[in-house]
Scaffold this active site. Structure first.
Site, short mmCIF file in Angstrom:
data_model
loop_
_atom_site.label_atom_id
_atom_site.label_comp_id
_atom_site.label_asym_id
_atom_site.label_seq_id
_atom_site.Cartn_x
_atom_site.Cartn_y
_atom_site.Cartn_z
N HIS A 101 116.14 45.96 -106.59
CA HIS A 101 115.03 45.52 -108.32
C HIS A 101 115.65 45.44 -108.99
O HIS A 101 114.59 44.39 -109.20
CB HIS A 101 114.89 47.18 -108.58
N SER B 69 104.71 49.02 -106.91
CA SER B 69 105.58 48.52 -107.79
C SER B 69 105.51 47.27 -108.08
O SER B 69 104.92 46.89 -109.32
CB SER B 69 107.17 49.05 -107.49
N1 LIG Z 1 117.63 53.78 -111.93
C1 LIG Z 1 116.73 52.31 -112.06
N2 LIG Z 1 115.79 52.81 -110.75
C2 LIG Z 1 115.13 51.30 -110.39
C3 LIG Z 1 114.84 50.40 -111.36
N3 LIG Z 1 114.75 49.26 -111.04
C4 LIG Z 1 113.48 50.18 -109.93
N4 LIG Z 1 114.03 51.19 -109.80
C5 LIG Z 1 113.17 52.49 -109.51
O1 LIG Z 1 112.92 52.45 -107.68
C6 LIG Z 1 112.06 52.93 -107.05
C7 LIG Z 1 111.00 52.14 -106.31
O2 LIG Z 1 111.91 51.24 -104.87
P1 LIG Z 1 111.59 52.17 -104.03
O3 LIG Z 1 112.17 52.96 -102.82
O4 LIG Z 1 112.25 50.28 -103.02
O5 LIG Z 1 110.33 50.74 -103.82
P2 LIG Z 1 108.73 51.75 -102.96
O6 LIG Z 1 108.29 52.40 -103.50
O7 LIG Z 1 108.88 52.69 -101.70
O8 LIG Z 1 107.93 50.40 -102.74
P3 LIG Z 1 106.73 49.97 -102.89
O9 LIG Z 1 105.26 50.51 -102.78
O10 LIG Z 1 106.05 48.51 -102.40
O11 LIG Z 1 107.12 49.62 -104.70
C8 LIG Z 1 111.27 53.48 -108.19
O12 LIG Z 1 112.05 55.10 -108.77
C9 LIG Z 1 112.03 52.84 -109.50
O13 LIG Z 1 112.11 53.97 -110.66
C10 LIG Z 1 116.15 49.78 -112.33
O14 LIG Z 1 116.16 48.90 -113.09
N5 LIG Z 1 116.82 51.02 -111.98
#
Ligand SMILES: Nc1nc2c(ncn2[C@@H]2O[C@H](COP(=O)(O)OP(=O)(O)OP(=O)(O)O)[C@@H](O)[C@H]2O)c(=O)[nH]1
Length: 169
Positions: free
Chosen positions: A43, A11
């Site tokens: 986030h 991300s």
């Molecule tokens: N509903 C909502 N979801 C969000 C927002 N910002 C980020 N997300 C969600 O957060 C999710 C990713 O977060 P994590 O699960 O913490 O990250 P990850 O994918 O394991 O980690 P990285 O690979 O490091 O990015 C994504 O699917 C996004 O949709 C927001 O403002 N609202």
């Protein structure tokens, strides 16, 4: 397209790729429990100023069609949760994947799609998880086919899988 495992840094990489101009995030995650709500809140707190955010768990292809515009970079994060939401809603995953690819190809501006690579571990022991893993692999292949550039992120570092000139060696 930015692929990677959980907490690989995908991300953040996608956000950096989007640059500093007009940027829109389409988030597909839903806060189904307290831990997910805390993740989403983190986030939001960590996000640099200047991002517009839309939360769209299901109609991702419509959001891309509506939001992609010249001079604006759209980041869709992530396809894996979108797929999970579709499966929970008993949607036709294959036709929705085709609709997403069509929306990407028709987009009027740059779109960065974040997705998980979930197929690198042991075979899941239940049919639902196996179906999810297979659908995710097919979805990633379909999107990678229409994407101009594909990166795989591991340990925060990008491996270039595809450039506009073609696939890397
Ligand atoms: N509903 C909502 N979801 C969000 C927002 N910002 C980020 N997300 C969600 O957060 C999710 C990713 O977060 P994590 O699960 O913490 O990250 P990850 O994918 O394991 O980690 P990285 O690979 O490091 O990015 C994504 O699917 C996004 O949709 C927001 O403002 N609202």
């Amino acid at each position: 397209m930015v692929l990677g495992g959980a907490r690989s840094g995908k991300s953040g990489f996608a956000e950096r790729l989007a640059g500093q101009g007009d940027r829109m995030l389409i988030a597909t995650a839903q806060a189904g429990d307290d831990e997910m709500a805390a993740r989403i809140a983190r986030h939001r707190a960590d996000r640099a100023a200047g991002w517009a955010v839309i939360e769209e768990p299901l109609a991702l292809e419509d959001s891309i069609a509506a939001q992609a515009a010249p001079g604006r970079v759209v980041v869709a994060d992530c396809l894996t949760l979108w797929l999970s939401n579709l499966m929970m809603a008993d949607a036709d995953v294959s036709s929705r994947a085709n609709a997403l690819c069509a929306a990407i190809q028709a987009a009027r501006g740059p779109v960065i799609l974040v997705s998980n690579e979930v197929g690198l571990s042991i075979v899941p022991d239940n049919p639902m998880a196996r179906a999810f893993r297979d659908n995710a692999g097919r979805l990633n292949q379909a999107v990678a086919t229409v994407a101009a550039q594909v990166y795989f992120i591991a340990a925060g570092l990008p491996l270039v899988l595809k450039t506009e000139a073609g696939q890397s060696a």
